[in-house]
Design a protein around this motif. Structure first.
Motif, PDB file in Angstrom:
ATOM      1  N   GLU A  47       0.832  -1.207   0.000  1.00 47.18           N
ATOM      2  CA  GLU A  47       0.000   0.000   0.000  1.00 47.18           C
ATOM      3  C   GLU A  47       0.870   1.261   0.000  1.00 47.18           C
ATOM      4  OE1 GLU A  47      -4.017   1.407   2.281  1.00 47.18           O
ATOM      5  OE2 GLU A  47      -2.492   0.410   3.488  1.00 47.18           O
ATOM      6  N   VAL A  48       0.490   2.241  -0.791  1.00 49.31           N
ATOM      7  CA  VAL A  48       1.177   3.531  -0.832  1.00 49.31           C
ATOM      8  C   VAL A  48       0.893   4.271   0.473  1.00 49.31           C
ATOM      9  CG1 VAL A  48       1.298   5.734  -2.057  1.00 49.31           C
ATOM     10  CG2 VAL A  48       0.981   3.611  -3.333  1.00 49.31           C
ATOM     11  N   LEU A  49       1.909   4.944   1.047  1.00 44.71           N
ATOM     12  CA  LEU A  49       1.744   5.572   2.357  1.00 44.71           C
ATOM     13  C   LEU A  49       0.625   6.614   2.395  1.00 44.71           C
ATOM     14  CD1 LEU A  49       5.423   5.924   3.592  1.00 44.71           C
ATOM     15  CD2 LEU A  49       3.716   4.206   4.195  1.00 44.71           C
ATOM     16  N   GLY A  50       0.479   7.404   1.319  1.00 44.61           N
ATOM     17  CA  GLY A  50      -0.593   8.402   1.290  1.00 44.61           C
ATOM     18  C   GLY A  50      -1.971   7.753   1.327  1.00 44.61           C
ATOM     19  N   ALA A  51      -2.123   6.646   0.612  1.00 44.87           N
ATOM     20  CA  ALA A  51      -3.396   5.915   0.617  1.00 44.87           C
ATOM     21  C   ALA A  51      -3.652   5.292   1.981  1.00 44.87           C
ATOM     22  CB  ALA A  51      -3.395   4.836  -0.462  1.00 44.87           C
ATOM     23  N   ASP A  52      -2.599   4.808   2.614  1.00 43.02           N
ATOM     24  CA  ASP A  52      -2.720   4.240   3.951  1.00 43.02           C
ATOM     25  C   ASP A  52      -3.169   5.308   4.945  1.00 43.02           C
ATOM     26  OD1 ASP A  52      -2.331   2.349   6.161  1.00 43.02           O
ATOM     27  OD2 ASP A  52      -0.555   3.554   6.607  1.00 43.02           O
ATOM     28  N   ALA A  53      -2.558   6.492   4.869  1.00 42.50           N
ATOM     29  CA  ALA A  53      -2.920   7.573   5.779  1.00 42.50           C
ATOM     30  C   ALA A  53      -4.382   7.973   5.597  1.00 42.50           C
ATOM     31  CB  ALA A  53      -1.999   8.778   5.548  1.00 42.50           C
ATOM     32  N   ALA A  54      -4.831   8.082   4.350  1.00 43.27           N
ATOM     33  CA  ALA A  54      -6.233   8.439   4.081  1.00 43.27           C
ATOM     34  C   ALA A  54      -7.176   7.360   4.608  1.00 43.27           C
ATOM     35  CB  ALA A  54      -6.436   8.636   2.579  1.00 43.27           C
ATOM     36  N   ARG A  55      -6.814   6.096   4.440  1.00 41.07           N
ATOM     37  CA  ARG A  55      -7.643   4.988   4.930  1.00 41.07           C
ATOM     38  C   ARG A  55      -7.725   4.995   6.451  1.00 41.07           C
ATOM     39  NH1 ARG A  55      -6.303  -0.030   6.546  1.00 41.07           N
ATOM     40  NH2 ARG A  55      -4.183   0.119   5.748  1.00 41.07           N
ATOM     41  N   LYS A  56      -6.595   5.216   7.112  1.00 42.88           N
ATOM     42  CA  LYS A  56      -6.573   5.269   8.577  1.00 42.88           C
ATOM     43  C   LYS A  56      -7.436   6.418   9.091  1.00 42.88           C
ATOM     44  CE  LYS A  56      -3.244   2.234   9.467  1.00 42.88           C
ATOM     45  NZ  LYS A  56      -3.611   1.149   8.604  1.00 42.88           N
ATOM     46  N   LEU A  57      -7.308   7.593   8.455  1.00 37.39           N
ATOM     47  CA  LEU A  57      -8.067   8.763   8.882  1.00 37.39           C
ATOM     48  C   LEU A  57      -9.569   8.505   8.768  1.00 37.39           C
ATOM     49  CD1 LEU A  57      -7.649  11.676   9.886  1.00 37.39           C
ATOM     50  CD2 LEU A  57      -7.809  12.402   7.511  1.00 37.39           C
ATOM     51  N   LEU A  58     -10.001   7.928   7.660  1.00 43.31           N
ATOM     52  CA  LEU A  58     -11.425   7.627   7.470  1.00 43.31           C
ATOM     53  C   LEU A  58     -11.899   6.575   8.469  1.00 43.31           C
ATOM     54  CD1 LEU A  58     -14.063   7.901   5.916  1.00 43.31           C
ATOM     55  CD2 LEU A  58     -13.208   6.178   4.316  1.00 43.31           C
ATOM     56  N   LYS A  59     -11.150   5.507   8.616  1.00 48.19           N
ATOM     57  CA  LYS A  59     -11.556   4.408   9.499  1.00 48.19           C
ATOM     58  C   LYS A  59     -11.635   4.840  10.962  1.00 48.19           C
ATOM     59  CE  LYS A  59      -9.945  -0.090  11.130  1.00 48.19           C
ATOM     60  NZ  LYS A  59      -8.856  -1.059  11.055  1.00 48.19           N
ATOM     61  N   GLU A  60     -10.664   5.630  11.408  1.00 44.03           N
ATOM     62  CA  GLU A  60     -10.568   5.941  12.831  1.00 44.03           C
ATOM     63  C   GLU A  60     -11.288   7.219  13.248  1.00 44.03           C
ATOM     64  OE1 GLU A  60      -6.554   5.551  14.264  1.00 44.03           O
ATOM     65  OE2 GLU A  60      -6.227   3.747  13.063  1.00 44.03           O
ATOM     66  N   THR A  61     -11.572   8.120  12.287  1.00 44.91           N
ATOM     67  CA  THR A  61     -12.205   9.392  12.663  1.00 44.91           C
ATOM     68  C   THR A  61     -13.431   9.742  11.825  1.00 44.91           C
ATOM     69  OG1 THR A  61     -10.899  10.748  11.148  1.00 44.91           O
ATOM     70  CG2 THR A  61      -9.941  10.320  13.333  1.00 44.91           C
ATOM     71  N   GLY A  62     -13.621   9.073  10.679  1.00 45.73           N
ATOM     72  CA  GLY A  62     -14.735   9.398   9.786  1.00 45.73           C
ATOM     73  C   GLY A  62     -14.442  10.566   8.867  1.00 45.73           C
ATOM     74  N   VAL A  63     -13.224  11.112   8.888  1.00 47.27           N
ATOM     75  CA  VAL A  63     -12.829  12.231   8.033  1.00 47.27           C
ATOM     76  C   VAL A  63     -12.341  11.690   6.696  1.00 47.27           C
ATOM     77  CG1 VAL A  63     -11.233  14.172   7.763  1.00 47.27           C
ATOM     78  CG2 VAL A  63     -12.241  13.687   9.998  1.00 47.27           C
ATOM     79  N   THR A  64     -12.872  12.234   5.590  1.00 41.43           N
ATOM     80  CA  THR A  64     -12.477  11.806   4.256  1.00 41.43           C
ATOM     81  C   THR A  64     -11.476  12.789   3.663  1.00 41.43           C
ATOM     82  OG1 THR A  64     -14.668  10.848   3.892  1.00 41.43           O
ATOM     83  CG2 THR A  64     -13.334  11.265   1.948  1.00 41.43           C
ATOM     84  N   VAL A  65     -10.420  12.270   3.057  1.00 41.36           N
ATOM     85  CA  VAL A  65      -9.424  13.086   2.376  1.00 41.36           C
ATOM     86  C   VAL A  65      -9.786  13.131   0.898  1.00 41.36           C
ATOM     87  CG1 VAL A  65      -6.982  13.289   1.766  1.00 41.36           C
ATOM     88  CG2 VAL A  65      -7.641  12.433   4.025  1.00 41.36           C
ATOM     89  N   CYS A  66      -9.837  14.328   0.333  1.00 37.16           N
ATOM     90  CA  CYS A  66     -10.157  14.498  -1.089  1.00 37.16           C
ATOM     91  C   CYS A  66      -8.932  14.966  -1.843  1.00 37.16           C
ATOM     92  CB  CYS A  66     -11.266  15.532  -1.269  1.00 37.16           C
ATOM     93  SG  CYS A  66     -12.806  15.082  -0.476  1.00 37.16           S
ATOM     94  N   SER A  67      -8.735  14.467  -3.039  1.00 31.87           N
ATOM     95  CA  SER A  67      -7.641  14.937  -3.883  1.00 31.87           C
ATOM     96  C   SER A  67      -8.056  16.222  -4.565  1.00 31.87           C
ATOM     97  CB  SER A  67      -7.297  13.890  -4.937  1.00 31.87           C
ATOM     98  OG  SER A  67      -6.888  12.704  -4.334  1.00 31.87           O
ATOM     99  N   PRO A  68      -7.124  17.192  -4.712  1.00 28.97           N
ATOM    100  CA  PRO A  68      -7.479  18.456  -5.383  1.00 28.97           C
ATOM    101  C   PRO A  68      -7.710  18.246  -6.870  1.00 28.97           C
ATOM    102  CG  PRO A  68      -5.165  18.452  -4.723  1.00 28.97           C
ATOM    103  CD  PRO A  68      -5.777  17.154  -4.258  1.00 28.97           C
TER     104      PRO A  68
END
Length: 68
Positions: A47-68
């Motif tokens: 897994e790419v680290l940026g994708a991992d960070a986005a997945r962790k953020l969504l799973k643990e806090t419900g916050v979604t990361v959007c690409s510009p």
């Protein structure tokens, strides 16, 4: 007894700020149970680290990361 060499481990930590606020997640495992921490964890194999960070953020806090 032979000494063991240290194993390398990649661990992702997510820091996302909105002014003075930052999302935290409650620890549920045996280490630090019930304490608050930054979203974190080990990436899945390949897994790419940026994708991992986005997945962790969504799973643990419900916050979604959007690409510009």
């Amino acid at each position: 007894m032979h000494p063991q060499l240290a194993q390398r481990v990649i661990d992702t930590r997510v820091i996302l700020r909105d002014g003075y606020r930052a999302p935290l997640s409650g620890r549920g495992g045996p280490s630090g149970y019930g304490q608050w921490c930054l979203p974190s964890g080990k990436p899945d194999t390949g897994e790419v680290l940026g994708a991992d960070a986005a997945r962790k953020l969504l799973k643990e806090t419900g916050v979604t990361v959007c690409s510009p």
